[in-house]
Design a protein around this motif. Structure first.
Motif, mmCIF file in Angstrom:
data_model
loop_
_atom_site.group_PDB
_atom_site.id
_atom_site.type_symbol
_atom_site.label_atom_id
_atom_site.label_comp_id
_atom_site.label_asym_id
_atom_site.label_seq_id
_atom_site.Cartn_x
_atom_site.Cartn_y
_atom_site.Cartn_z
ATOM 1 N N GLN A 88 0.835 -1.129 -0.202
ATOM 2 C CA GLN A 88 0.249 0.130 0.343
ATOM 3 C C GLN A 88 1.137 1.347 0.363
ATOM 4 O OE1 GLN A 88 -3.394 0.231 -0.999
ATOM 5 N NE2 GLN A 88 -2.662 -1.947 -1.094
ATOM 6 N N ARG A 89 2.275 1.748 0.545
ATOM 7 C CA ARG A 89 2.443 2.506 0.718
ATOM 8 C C ARG A 89 3.136 2.285 -0.978
ATOM 9 N NH1 ARG A 89 8.073 4.247 1.905
ATOM 10 N NH2 ARG A 89 8.514 2.212 2.216
ATOM 11 N N ALA A 90 3.592 1.389 -1.347
ATOM 12 C CA ALA A 90 4.442 1.634 -2.764
ATOM 13 C C ALA A 90 3.107 2.458 -4.046
ATOM 14 C CB ALA A 90 5.302 0.348 -2.676
ATOM 15 N N VAL A 91 1.829 1.463 -3.585
ATOM 16 C CA VAL A 91 0.935 2.106 -4.286
ATOM 17 C C VAL A 91 0.685 3.922 -4.428
ATOM 18 C CG1 VAL A 91 -1.121 2.019 -4.784
ATOM 19 C CG2 VAL A 91 -0.199 -0.101 -5.080
ATOM 20 N N GLY A 92 0.879 4.369 -3.313
ATOM 21 C CA GLY A 92 0.477 5.671 -2.633
ATOM 22 C C GLY A 92 1.469 6.749 -3.604
ATOM 23 N N LEU A 93 3.213 6.329 -3.129
ATOM 24 C CA LEU A 93 4.327 5.612 -3.676
ATOM 25 C C LEU A 93 4.150 6.272 -5.349
ATOM 26 C CD1 LEU A 93 7.303 5.451 -1.341
ATOM 27 C CD2 LEU A 93 5.930 7.328 -1.232
ATOM 28 N N GLY A 94 3.418 5.678 -6.000
ATOM 29 C CA GLY A 94 3.417 5.727 -7.663
ATOM 30 C C GLY A 94 3.108 4.347 -8.018
ATOM 31 N N ALA A 95 3.407 3.450 -7.716
ATOM 32 C CA ALA A 95 3.591 1.903 -7.890
ATOM 33 C C ALA A 95 2.147 1.166 -8.609
ATOM 34 C CB ALA A 95 4.690 0.732 -7.043
ATOM 35 N N SER A 96 2.257 -0.151 -8.963
ATOM 36 C CA SER A 96 0.984 -0.436 -9.357
ATOM 37 C C SER A 96 1.039 -2.203 -9.109
ATOM 38 C CB SER A 96 0.262 -0.368 -10.559
ATOM 39 O OG SER A 96 1.350 -0.377 -11.440
ATOM 40 N N VAL A 97 0.181 -2.963 -8.785
ATOM 41 C CA VAL A 97 0.457 -4.467 -8.218
ATOM 42 C C VAL A 97 0.524 -4.500 -9.517
ATOM 43 C CG1 VAL A 97 -0.610 -6.111 -7.002
ATOM 44 C CG2 VAL A 97 -0.104 -3.384 -6.179
ATOM 45 N N GLU A 98 0.873 -5.587 -9.748
ATOM 46 C CA GLU A 98 0.381 -6.592 -11.179
ATOM 47 C C GLU A 98 -0.262 -7.367 -10.920
ATOM 48 O OE1 GLU A 98 2.306 -6.566 -14.400
ATOM 49 O OE2 GLU A 98 2.185 -4.746 -14.032
ATOM 50 N N SER A 99 -1.093 -8.280 -12.118
ATOM 51 C CA SER A 99 -2.675 -8.896 -12.071
ATOM 52 C C SER A 99 -2.016 -10.318 -12.150
ATOM 53 C CB SER A 99 -3.457 -8.470 -12.985
ATOM 54 O OG SER A 99 -2.407 -8.431 -14.074
ATOM 55 N N HIS A 100 -0.602 -10.464 -12.564
ATOM 56 C CA HIS A 100 0.172 -11.469 -12.514
ATOM 57 C C HIS A 100 0.837 -11.982 -11.827
ATOM 58 C CE1 HIS A 100 1.590 -15.334 -13.699
ATOM 59 N NE2 HIS A 100 3.006 -15.232 -14.625
ATOM 60 N N GLN A 101 0.199 -12.824 -10.430
ATOM 61 C CA GLN A 101 1.766 -12.851 -9.003
ATOM 62 C C GLN A 101 1.609 -14.372 -9.526
ATOM 63 O OE1 GLN A 101 2.405 -11.009 -7.016
ATOM 64 N NE2 GLN A 101 1.448 -9.214 -7.709
ATOM 65 N N PRO A 102 2.766 -14.611 -9.880
ATOM 66 C CA PRO A 102 2.882 -16.141 -10.097
ATOM 67 C C PRO A 102 3.320 -17.066 -8.712
ATOM 68 C CG PRO A 102 4.677 -14.839 -9.963
ATOM 69 C CD PRO A 102 3.737 -13.855 -10.308
ATOM 70 N N ARG A 108 5.483 -10.069 -3.519
ATOM 71 C CA ARG A 108 3.694 -9.447 -4.421
ATOM 72 C C ARG A 108 4.789 -8.649 -5.895
ATOM 73 N NH1 ARG A 108 0.164 -7.097 -1.419
ATOM 74 N NH2 ARG A 108 0.080 -9.522 -0.801
ATOM 75 N N VAL A 109 4.869 -8.804 -7.286
ATOM 76 C CA VAL A 109 5.333 -7.926 -8.189
ATOM 77 C C VAL A 109 4.649 -7.322 -8.544
ATOM 78 C CG1 VAL A 109 5.760 -8.765 -10.590
ATOM 79 C CG2 VAL A 109 5.405 -10.793 -8.436
ATOM 80 N N MET A 110 5.249 -5.920 -8.516
ATOM 81 C CA MET A 110 5.006 -4.366 -8.587
ATOM 82 C C MET A 110 5.284 -3.536 -10.422
ATOM 83 S SD MET A 110 4.184 -3.574 -5.098
ATOM 84 C CE MET A 110 2.964 -2.166 -5.529
ATOM 85 N N ARG A 111 4.834 -2.902 -10.036
ATOM 86 C CA ARG A 111 5.379 -1.693 -11.083
ATOM 87 C C ARG A 111 5.836 -0.549 -10.688
ATOM 88 N NH1 ARG A 111 6.343 -2.822 -16.717
ATOM 89 N NH2 ARG A 111 4.860 -4.585 -17.179
ATOM 90 N N ASP A 112 6.831 0.088 -10.713
ATOM 91 C CA ASP A 112 7.425 1.389 -10.211
ATOM 92 C C ASP A 112 6.683 2.593 -11.923
ATOM 93 O OD1 ASP A 112 9.036 2.285 -12.474
ATOM 94 O OD2 ASP A 112 10.730 1.230 -11.693
ATOM 95 N N PRO A 113 6.820 3.490 -11.057
ATOM 96 C CA PRO A 113 5.912 4.622 -12.032
ATOM 97 C C PRO A 113 6.284 4.701 -13.280
ATOM 98 C CG PRO A 113 6.815 5.485 -9.865
ATOM 99 C CD PRO A 113 7.183 4.443 -9.549
#
Length: 125
Positions: A88-102, A108-113
């Motif tokens: 949640q903190r990373a998302v608040g900073l601009g990251a997103s959570v990937e839909s594909h979580q292997p 948790r697989v994420m993307r930076d901004p």
């Protein structure tokens, strides 16, 4: 002879902006900054560091990978104590959570901004 990994460098269309994201996420300090290059380091250690260089034609990788698209060359693994809170903190900073979580749980697989993939993970994963 010995060899030590001194830094990881990430290409991005906006080095200062992406460096600000990772500085906040990791709690690291800035060592140097200009429009084409920014270097961060841990507050208590000089190396390894994390740098961001200008790549005007940066194309984020596709996840999961496909043979006909830009593939991930590397990603950062970031250990956290509380996966949900840090997500949640990373998302608040601009990251997103990937839909594909292997991997179920603990990672948790994420993307930076700017579209680079990174993983948050709990100890033991």
């Amino acid at each position: 002879m010995s060899a030590n990994l001194a830094a990881t460098v990430i290409g991005t269309p906006d080095p200062p902006q992406l460096a600000d994201f990772y500085r906040e996420l990791l709690g690291w300090v800035e060592v140097s900054r200009d429009p084409t290059w920014v270097r961060l380091r841990h507050p208590e250690r000089e190396r390894p560091s994390l740098s961001f260089q200008l790549e005007t034609d940066h194309e984020p990788p596709v996840w999961p990978q496909r043979a006909d698209a830009q593939q991930m060359q590397a990603h950062l693994d970031i250990e956290v104590d509380d996966l949900d809170a840090e997500t949640q903190r990373a998302v608040g900073l601009g990251a997103s959570v990937e839909s594909h979580q292997p991997q179920p749980g603990g990672v948790r697989v994420m993307r930076d901004p700017h579209g680079h993939l990174f993983c948050l993970f709990l100890p033991g994963n």
